[in-house]
Design an enzyme around this catalytic site. Sequence first.
Site, PDB file in Angstrom:
ATOM      1  CB  SER A 121      -0.903   0.021   1.234  1.00 38.38           C
ATOM      2  OG  SER A 121      -1.531   1.285   1.382  1.00 38.38           O
TER       3      SER A 121
ATOM      4  CE1 TYR B  44      -4.305  -1.862   4.730  1.00 43.49           C
ATOM      5  CE2 TYR B  44      -3.373   0.239   4.038  1.00 43.49           C
ATOM      6  CZ  TYR B  44      -3.894  -0.998   3.730  1.00 43.49           C
ATOM      7  OH  TYR B  44      -4.021  -1.371   2.416  1.00 43.49           O
TER       8      TYR B  44
ATOM      9  CB  ALA C 206       2.648  -0.500  11.740  1.00 39.39           C
TER      10      ALA C 206
ATOM     11  CE  LYS D  55      -1.815  -3.994   3.027  1.00 43.69           C
ATOM     12  NZ  LYS D  55      -1.877  -5.233   2.218  1.00 43.69           N
TER      13      LYS D  55
END
Length: 277
Positions: free
Chosen positions: A158, A187, A189, A191
């Site tokens: 991402s 999220y 951290a 990804k």
Amino acid sequence: MRDELFDVTDKICIVTGGLGQIGQNFTKALYERGAKVAVFTAHPTPERVERIFPSDQYQKERFKAIKVDINKKDTIEAALDELQELWKEVPDVLVNCAGIDTQPSAPPEVSGPFEKFPEEVFREVVDVNLVGTFLMTQAVGARMAEAGKGGSIINIGSIYGMVSPVQDIYAYKEEQTGVPFIKPVAYSAAKSGIYNLTRYCATYWGKKGIRVNTLTPAGVWRDTQDEVFIQNFTSRIPMGRMSREDEYNGAVIFLASRASSFMTGANLVIDGGWTAW
């Protein structure tokens, strides 16, 4: 005429989260190009399958939806055993697409300030997005290595794993509701961990012909998104729009095929220019 360079005919492909918004596009793209596709999902309902293949318009011998908890090794191994019994070979391709994120519609208790972000929510998001990817990669990669025929593992990253969220984008929520929305840390951290997991596995399995790469998408348009959010988000994208949900299919076919035969440990960024600023 078949394009041998991008050919995935008869490849055995697993897509985790393969019935979700982006995942279902990967599932359909691989299937339509002749692959055998297994979806590993927590909710393999007929209704969700029919969003991809309406009215059973598919060859059941080339498609399988299996209920799998990607955070439980025993369910992963059982599903892989089932596939190997069905298709008589180990997988050729794994697309790690399963994931969860915190949307602007989330309640304040999971979208407040960093200082008060709940530990249990952080653990849940990291478990699904990172630990689940690790367990799937470990299990499938081990079988690929043992079989000695190589393979391709594609991890979905991402832009928020590469750079921090732009919190100003979400300021409209406080104006609308009186309650601020802070895009949470979990999220990002989780990804960000995908990138070094990818590099580690690429170097670990490189000589066995198992390629491991990351595909990094940007924000995907949904018809349920707030118009102010869309305006704020797209103002940060040089191309001036969010992505369509099918605009990553070509990248997955590229990474799954021999068109990317000398590519491993890499990050293929498709973000409309978001990270180019």
